[in-house]
Design an enzyme around this catalytic site. Structure first.
Site, PDB file in Angstrom:
ATOM      1  N   GLU A  81      46.193  39.820  69.655  1.00  0.00           N
ATOM      2  CA  GLU A  81      45.264  40.089  70.504  1.00  0.00           C
ATOM      3  C   GLU A  81      44.943  38.879  70.411  1.00  0.00           C
ATOM      4  O   GLU A  81      45.005  37.347  71.445  1.00  0.00           O
ATOM      5  CB  GLU A  81      43.907  40.517  70.622  1.00  0.00           C
ATOM      6  CG  GLU A  81      44.307  41.898  71.016  1.00  0.00           C
ATOM      7  CD  GLU A  81      44.950  42.154  72.898  1.00  0.00           C
ATOM      8  OE1 GLU A  81      44.938  41.182  73.546  1.00  0.00           O
ATOM      9  OE2 GLU A  81      45.116  43.033  73.091  1.00  0.00           O
ATOM     10  N   SER A 342      13.503  95.363  56.011  1.00  0.00           N
ATOM     11  CA  SER A 342      13.283  95.555  54.227  1.00  0.00           C
ATOM     12  C   SER A 342      13.573  93.650  54.030  1.00  0.00           C
ATOM     13  O   SER A 342      12.902  93.942  52.289  1.00  0.00           O
ATOM     14  CB  SER A 342      13.866  95.979  53.470  1.00  0.00           C
ATOM     15  OG  SER A 342      13.893  98.042  53.796  1.00  0.00           O
TER      16      SER A 342
END
Length: 773
Positions: A81, A342
């Site tokens: 680029e 329990s």
């Protein structure tokens, strides 16, 4: 002043223009540069993707990363680029001049000469292509260059570049096209991402793009020519396939991700403590057991795994299949409140030790018990008479637990649960009552993992954590370190399911303290365990709350717990909790009862007791008595001259305890009665009606022909009572010998039952009976 008068109007215009321009460039651009709605991203402890949510614009756009851009991607992008990126001030004048000449020559815009900075300016303010808009990009690019470093500009560009379809940003693209972190990209993949923002339409889902491959390979050749990559790297990268599909993002922890997204709606990147490896192991085991349980109409289960020391959550499974709408798969079982069964018992035992009520060796009554209409029963519907605290906890006996809670105090235990962070209790202590310890309370898996971790962390409770940035809060001491350690030692003895039963025979097996729980009506099955590395919680059931007799903590949740334990990675280090001697003090206890020894106790053991526990109650199972020389009678000072006085320690069991011990085959030595001709003789209370209980209301069953059935009544005895005489409403019913049971026809309403032993001891009670329709 005279100098200012000499400035011409056109010069004032120039000064004004330059001042405005200087002011414009001096004012920083908007911060943040992009006002973007990002996707919500959930990551694991290593930064790997766990889950992602699309943003409001229906785009996949991960939040910008402030980390270092991968070197391969950086070099590929700059080469493709903007080769002069690090040297220009935001624009490339020579490139602009060249582009302007070409465009004028062709009579249309054929090239743009945009630098990366100019492309960034266009991304934040998209406009149609024209010379005026290009001028605005140039101005904006110059301003950005003044206020941002080159690395920041490159980072902003890559995090907001379009990559085709609804994919924005290089992080998103790396996952969407290659299924990996940007740091793991190959040269071929980095080159692909470098060329895509310039032509994002080159991505064709389901079909490889030849043009994309040509552009990528052209960039790779450029990198080769410049010496950035080697020949072999170029050849290998050139034959890599270009992406032809959008990869579906991982959904390893959907319930967790939804929970975090709702809890932190404004936070777009959430870095969790989850281990993807452990999460996937948990998902696989959940799916495996879901398949096994489904034929039994059990469709849901949940798993939560935490680091025992820190509380960092390592796996979070809300249900086996998030998309199983038929069985409420989207319900989060980790956060859902369910009956505790329990699983609260270990904390009652630990607290009772601190209170001085018991030690692991102490006996607790296991007898038919009634508390204002509440009659707890053991799962096996039997009674042992007495059981040690350790036996009661390991076997999960309900009656000893209820008796212990009654002695400790409901309000005190309720307050402990609240203080320790149980967030689901919405009723008062009195409303819960004694069933609190048997599953009468609603708890969730998150809070239970917090509680069990407290046992492993010397009684200090500290919150779990899901996010890496969450700071560790100051813990609260809710139990003593000594009581916590002793409780873990008891829980370690719980029998493991299946082949794990033989775990002690294998040297590589891990020690593990665990507890199961099954709710009333078989709606919830729990298994929770802890060792120095992991705390694991498993819940099994149906989210619709239906009863299923196939559900139990031991057989449904237990196998999942140990499958997880065996599959989890084990870190080198301590295999079990280290006992700190400073947390204990030696205590002399009766070998039989497990309570503080007295002079009457025949055998005494020295055991470790929690250092800060309150004084342990003394043994009441032994007394010193005097007997005749021939041992036939008890004597006192009024008959010693005649019969002699031999001092002897005797074991005393209450009549109801003695009855059930004999029922279970234990020999109970009968104590001779007092010499009947002694002037001070008075019959002792050596028998007791143990059923019907004093507080019980009888419901009389009918036979198939409608006749009211008999009720089996029971009498317990401590002394050598050979015969007991039975009376109902003053009418003699008969006598029993040795085993004192009698079937009696009660009438509806009030009845008076009386028993008399041959030694003169007697007991009676009023029995209220009601016909069961």
């Amino acid at each position: 002043m005279q100098y200012l008068k000499k400035i011409k109007p056109w010069q004032w215009g120039v000064i004004t223009f330059l001042s405005i321009a200087l002011l414009y460039f001096a004012i920083p651009p908007d911060n943040p540069l992009f006002n973007t709605e990002y996707s919500t991203v959930i990551r694991d402890e290593q930064g790997d993707l766990l889950h992602a949510y699309i943003n409001k614009e229906e785009q996949w756009h991960f939040p910008p990363s402030e980390g270092i851009i991968p070197e391969k991607l950086k070099k590929a992008v700059i080469s493709y680029e903007d080769e002069a990126f690090y040297s220009h001030p935001g624009i490339d004048p020579s490139a602009i001049a060249r582009a302007l000449y070409n465009n004028l020559k062709e009579g249309e815009i054929t090239s743009g000469a945009s630098t990366l900075t100019m492309q960034l300016a266009r991304m934040r303010n998209p406009k149609s292509r024209s010379y005026f808009h290009k001028l605005l990009e140039v101005i904006d690019a110059l301003k950005i260059e003044l206020h941002y470093s080159k690395e920041e500009i490159l980072n902003l560009y890559l995090n907001h570049a379009p990559y085709g379809g609804n994919v924005i940003g290089y992080q998103t693209a790396a996952y969407k096209f290659f299924g990996k972190k940007p740091q793991q990209l190959t040269w071929g993949e980095a080159a692909t991402l470098a060329v895509l923002p310039n032509a994002p339409g080159l991505i064709y889902p389901g079909e490889p793009s030849k043009l994309l491959e040509v552009k990528r390979n052209s960039l790779l050749k450029k990198l080769l020519d410049r010496g950035t990559i080697e020949e072999l790297t170029y050849q290998l990268a050139s034959i890599e396939p270009v992406p032809d599909q959008f990869i579906t993002f991982a959904k390893d922890a959907p319930h967790l991700s939804r929970f975090l997204k709702m809890k932190y709606p404004d936070q777009k990147e959430l870095n969790t403590t989850i281990s993807k490896k452990i999460q996937r192991i948990s998902n696989q085991i959940a799916e495996k057991h879901h398949t096994v349980l489904a034929p039994y109409s059990i469709h849901n289960l949940s798993i939560l795994i935490a680091d025992t020391k820190t509380g960092a959550i390592k796996a979070y499974v809300g249900s086996p299949d998030f998309f199983d709408a038929q069985h409420n798969g989207q319900v989060d079982g980790v956060q859902a409140a369910r009956s505790s069964g329990s699983i609260l018992k270990p904390f009652l035992y630990a607290l009772s030790m601190d209170e001085g009520l018991i030690l692991p060796q102490s006996l607790i009554r296991d007898l038919p018990t009634y508390f204002d209409g509440f009659a707890p029963s053991n799962a096996n519907e039997t009674f042992q008479g007495v059981a040690t605290a350790k036996e009661a906890l390991v076997s999960s006996l309900n009656i000893p637990a209820v008796r212990l809670l009654n002695a400790y105090g409901i309000f005190q235990f309720y307050t402990f649960l609240k203080m320790a962070g149980v967030s689901t209790l919405f009723r008062s202590a009195d409303d819960y009552g004694l069933p609190l310890i048997l599953g009468g309370a609603e708890v969730n898996m998150w809070d239970m993992v917090t509680l069990y971790r407290a046992l492993a962390n010397e009684g200090v409770v500290q919150n779990n954590s899901l996010l890496k940035e969450e700071s560790s809060q100051q813990g609260k001491q809710v139990m003593s370190a000594g009581a916590s350690f002793l409780t873990l030692e008891m829980m370690k003895e719980l029998v493991r399911p299946g082949s794990e039963y033989y775990w002690r025979r294998f040297s590589n097996q891990q020690q593990f303290a665990w507890k199961t729980g099954t709710s009333f009506g078989h709606k919830d099955a729990w298994a929770i365990g802890v060792n120095p590395q992991y705390t694991i919680a498993v819940w099994v059931g149906n989210f619709n709350g239906e009863t299923n007799k196939n559900l139990s903590g031991a057989s449904s949740a237990g196998p999942i717990l140990f499958d997880l334990l065996q599959a989890l990675p084990v870190k080198p280090g301590k295999k079990w909790f280290i006992k700190n001697e400073m947390d204990f003090t030696p205590k002399k206890i009766c070998s039989l009862s497990g309570f503080a020894a007295t002079k009457a106790c025949t055998e005494v053991d020295t055991v470790d007791a929690p250092y800060f526990m309150k004084p342990l109650r003394t043994c009441d199972y032994h007394e010193t008595r005097y007997f005749s020389t021939d041992g036939k009678y008890q004597t006192c000072s009024h008959c010693w001259d005649k019969l002699g006085a031999v001092e002897k320690s005797v074991t005393l069991y209450a009549p109801d305890i003695a009855y059930y011990l004999r029922e279970n085959g234990q020999y109970i030595e009968a104590i001779p009665r007092h010499f009947p001709d002694c002037p001070r003789y008075k019959s002792e209370q050596s028998i007791e009606i143990i059923y019907p209980n004093l507080d019980a209301k009888l419901f009389l069953p009918r036979d198939y022909d409608g006749e009211i059935q008999e009720v089996i009544c029971k009498v317990g005895n401590t002394q050598a009572v050979e015969k007991v005489y039975w009376y109902l409403n003053e009418s003699f019913l008969g006598s029993t010998e040795e085993n004192h049971k009698m079937a009696i026809h009660f009438k509806p309403g009030k009845n008076y039952l009386k028993v008399v032993a041959e030694n003169g001891s007697e007991d009676s009670r009023t029995v209220f009976a009601q016909v069961k329709e």
